[in-house]
Design an enzyme around this catalytic site. Sequence first.
Site, short mmCIF file in Angstrom:
data_model
loop_
_atom_site.label_atom_id
_atom_site.label_comp_id
_atom_site.label_asym_id
_atom_site.label_seq_id
_atom_site.Cartn_x
_atom_site.Cartn_y
_atom_site.Cartn_z
N GLY D 145 40.62 44.09 34.07
CA GLY D 145 40.28 42.82 33.46
C GLY D 145 39.75 43.03 32.05
N CYS D 146 39.73 41.94 31.30
CA CYS D 146 39.36 42.04 29.88
C CYS D 146 37.86 42.31 29.72
CB CYS D 146 39.79 40.78 29.13
SG CYS D 146 39.29 39.22 29.86
#
Lengths: 336, 336, 336, 336
Positions: D145-146
Amino acid sequence: MDNKKIKAGIVGGAGYTGGEMLRILLNHPNVDIAFVNSTSNAGNLIADVHTDLIGDTDLKFTGDLPQDIDVLFLCVGHGDAKKFLIANPIADHIKIIDLSQDFRLSANASFSTPNSELKVKDFIYGLPELNREAIQSANNIANPGCFATCIQLALLPLASKGLINNEVHINATTGSTGAGQSLSNTSHFSWRNNNLSIYKAFEHQHLNEIGESLVQLDPDFNKTLNFIPQRGDFTRGILAAMYLESELTLAEAKSIYENYYEGHPFTHVSQKNIDLKQIVNTNKALIHLEKHGNKLFIISIIDNLLKGASGQAVQNMNLMFGLEETAGLKLKATYF
Amino acid sequence: MDNKKIKAGIVGGAGYTGGEMLRILLNHPNVDIAFVNSTSNAGNLIADVHTDLIGDTDLKFTGDLPQDIDVLFLCVGHGDAKKFLIANPIADHIKIIDLSQDFRLSANASFSTPNSELKVKDFIYGLPELNREAIQSANNIANPGCFATCIQLALLPLASKGLINNEVHINATTGSTGAGQSLSNTSHFSWRNNNLSIYKAFEHQHLNEIGESLVQLDPDFNKTLNFIPQRGDFTRGILAAMYLESELTLAEAKSIYENYYEGHPFTHVSQKNIDLKQIVNTNKALIHLEKHGNKLFIISIIDNLLKGASGQAVQNMNLMFGLEETAGLKLKATYF
Amino acid sequence: MDNKKIKAGIVGGAGYTGGEMLRILLNHPNVDIAFVNSTSNAGNLIADVHTDLIGDTDLKFTGDLPQDIDVLFLCVGHGDAKKFLIANPIADHIKIIDLSQDFRLSANASFSTPNSELKVKDFIYGLPELNREAIQSANNIANPGCFATCIQLALLPLASKGLINNEVHINATTGSTGAGQSLSNTSHFSWRNNNLSIYKAFEHQHLNEIGESLVQLDPDFNKTLNFIPQRGDFTRGILAAMYLESELTLAEAKSIYENYYEGHPFTHVSQKNIDLKQIVNTNKALIHLEKHGNKLFIISIIDNLLKGASGQAVQNMNLMFGLEETAGLKLKATYF
Amino acid sequence: MDNKKIKAGIVGGAGYTGGEMLRILLNHPNVDIAFVNSTSNAGNLIADVHTDLIGDTDLKFTGDLPQDIDVLFLCVGHGDAKKFLIANPIADHIKIIDLSQDFRLSANASFSTPNSELKVKDFIYGLPELNREAIQSANNIANPGCFATCIQLALLPLASKGLINNEVHINATTGSTGAGQSLSNTSHFSWRNNNLSIYKAFEHQHLNEIGESLVQLDPDFNKTLNFIPQRGDFTRGILAAMYLESELTLAEAKSIYENYYEGHPFTHVSQKNIDLKQIVNTNKALIHLEKHGNKLFIISIIDNLLKGASGQAVQNMNLMFGLEETAGLKLKATYF
């Protein structure tokens, strides 16, 4: 350095167009950056000024001007390019690409230092969609202005057919980077954010470049270009909207534009309406055409720092050195 | 409630113009808000929808439409005002101020419910700088459009003297709130931020309102209004730039505009160039004039939600009820 | 002038907080602006500098300092207020409200010009939610800092109960107007737009004011305030998020905050999550509480130029002169 | 197609991460895009959806899923990747890189379709700075995920030495593209522009991924990660600021980080303070360290769509196929 690569020098490398030049050339497959000259930053790391380049280069700015290069990019302010060439004679084997406005107009395109034995330097106006062949054999290039590029790309196909027979009404909005990195009231965030304003209405200096190009394609061209420049509250890009009375049908107009830009890799006619961010951080220009009553309506968009400055300068370099026109210029769009 | 105060009802209170109406009327010294009708939000706290109003009001939205009011603001979508009046007969003692476009054009300004015994309702076009006297005695008001207000204020003085003798070239950029709170691709933050685009070139529906007003002032007016609307990447405000060929000197033009707007408290001629944020969050309009060759150049700015919608609606209410025209409308500008 | 009105003078009227002072006071029902002093702009029209005020005032800046006034607002830079008072003795009948940081800390709150016969001037820290009674009888006010106001409002209720028993973790983001109108690299639009950055981590000077207020309410307070200030890419507002370990339930915490702020007209506890624009262009503060595990989480928002500067200064003036605390401060939110 | 090139398929190509994948892969020297699958856009030109790609590709979206490819990128929503693999068995010779969160946690990293004869697919967590060797030999990748990427890069070096001995305090702000192209109230331009807000405080789902990685490096790790996620009013990028009590000197900390990231081409330790735009539109991560009292303070920045999504996916592909890790990922920064 790879001897087969083009050796490039940059003067004025600490400014916005100098930084863009570096961002492009560091990844250009056919170029070695020989030096980056900056009076104010000599000795400093480039990545300390253009801080996005951390990890990409260990180069430092220099105050020197070695002449064992193939091409020199002048990224200095308007008026300063001429002063630089007077103060620093550049050997004839070096091709010069000047991003200032100093040599764009035909009256200024031939330069000789006063009382000098140096040969005269002649500058070709570096808009590939207008002058590609001349650029390919040019020694020196006057790189076009950003507004001038955006507006010319919207009008050149008509001029090439002698079809600008009425005055043109132009409104164009530019991002803040067009004003460079100098601090000013109109580039102060608290003022500019969420703001919009107009400056130099009917009097922008780029009208001269545009007019000369239209006359080059259509010697009879003599219509007024009404130009309202706007300051937008974004950083990159120019959107120019313009119209004129025209007898062309939309299909005829599209055909003229598509034919004109066939073979030009960066300029495209979009069948659908366009918005500024389609070209941000690329060297592309997009053009969209509509017909409303007797008005031919044209929208044109470019990134002012790329197709409007440093990207076009590299495109010119590619043409001058016989490289693929798009070399080093297939840039990932930001889009958002 | 204070019996001397005007009792106001709002229909469509959950939208953007409804919210602005509340922000103004909650502080208006002569108004009590009787109810705020919202089909979708009946029963909810107003401050849960217009969350800036926490601490300012404990009112809830209602689904009811009590008729013991003096004025009813219709803040519903285009087309929905007419439907609302068909479905909900409004007593004749209630003055209606409609913010939609349903009754703006003269062909639509007289409304009667089909097969109804209700008297016809006549709507006056509520631009105080054009129709102040008629507004003062009006029963019902069709509140002008935002682009229409901004552009008319730039042209009315000329029309009043019969001096629009050539076609007019208009480019105007609007903030995102002009599109309301409906989610759409062109109001998506990731798309709109740092973007610029054009829509409805030459075909915006507000051209009709503008044309009618110009004919009202100059029955011989028959020139083309070329209008390029742009979507800006800011939330509030419209900047319209326009020009036409004119024989007026700049001094003559300024004199005509200053005389026309003398006594109008919200519309001012600025001697200096103007920028959008000068009027954001106020009910003001600013106009700036320049002359370039034979072109008279006019810039006009308003806040689309205030002078372009809810502020002008309150200004109309003030006039209809004999209040000071500026009552409740001396708003602190945001400016930054 | 109306003799019953408070006569106000403003020093440093050409800056951002000076402009906000004017935007408020021009519409304040109980105040006449006697003069607006500006060294740099003496003789210029106020509306030529604060260009949103066109049509609102014909006043000019002055270099004079008449002393027939009731209150003097010092809107000058940090350090300059003290210098100003040394260079310009102010009569004792004039109440001073200083927006700089010069007199905020208790060690600096008593001022006497060196070798002067003037009485000492004592400054009260002008946070009404902390010191309302003292403000009502104060002669001179040191107006709190913007970050300091936002963070204190989030912590005062806990301190008043001796409940800050663990260190506090604070992250707060400010709009660009917090840095004033001076041009700088971090306020350059091309840099700041779409950017985010941190400065003075753990070392912001406002920590001192905050600490003193917490000790005032809880003499035993001795915990660390960890504060990370951020520069946001918006113009107005501060959002501060903070948490600490706490044994309070959410219901208990809410009760403490609601009781503490009962009777304070500008500061409200929101049951729902909050976002910055709820308070932009108002004098309000909103606070939201959550409990996550053993962490009490607090969000606080203010407009840095209003509740964080000029609005709070007027709130203090209202209290000092026995006016309604909200007089002139029921401002329409921008919201969009 | 060049047989030596990697044949890549993309599922979910019409979304934001799908678009970024295309922007990268179209210029990747070692990849041919075999197909771009999109249920909603099958048959449409890719450049009609990702309109920045006009002139770059004539490809159309397809509803088909040919299996003569080498790698498949799943750019679908959270939960949809698993559903896709259930509905569409993918041959074992195809390497899968999934950008959703479906297979990131160890409990989910082994996938077999119910009642199927297909071999189980095992997913490696694709953070090259953590798992480079495992990625090089992986068959399938769960792309991080970012927020998880940005925060992990700031903490991994400490965890690798067992030095996260106290709880960590994290505040991180993300651009709007992190929320994808779905329209929502918090992605509405009129709401989000100039706004700031907090969501999922202490409860963001990425905390799980981060925790697992820290335990992988330090099996004894058991401290709390306090994480406050913020929605910023920009489109691209994440800036995470965090601190913890630490006995390390600044020099020791820098040494640990520099050693840890030596040989990792995209992650750099900056000696100077950093700001978000340094990495926008690149695959880089920058980290800056400060020491304040006993707190070690760490700032980390990435582009959420590149190093936080599609760029990292290509980095993983490069590693899986034995290419230069930076192939196709030397992207020109936007910077402005």
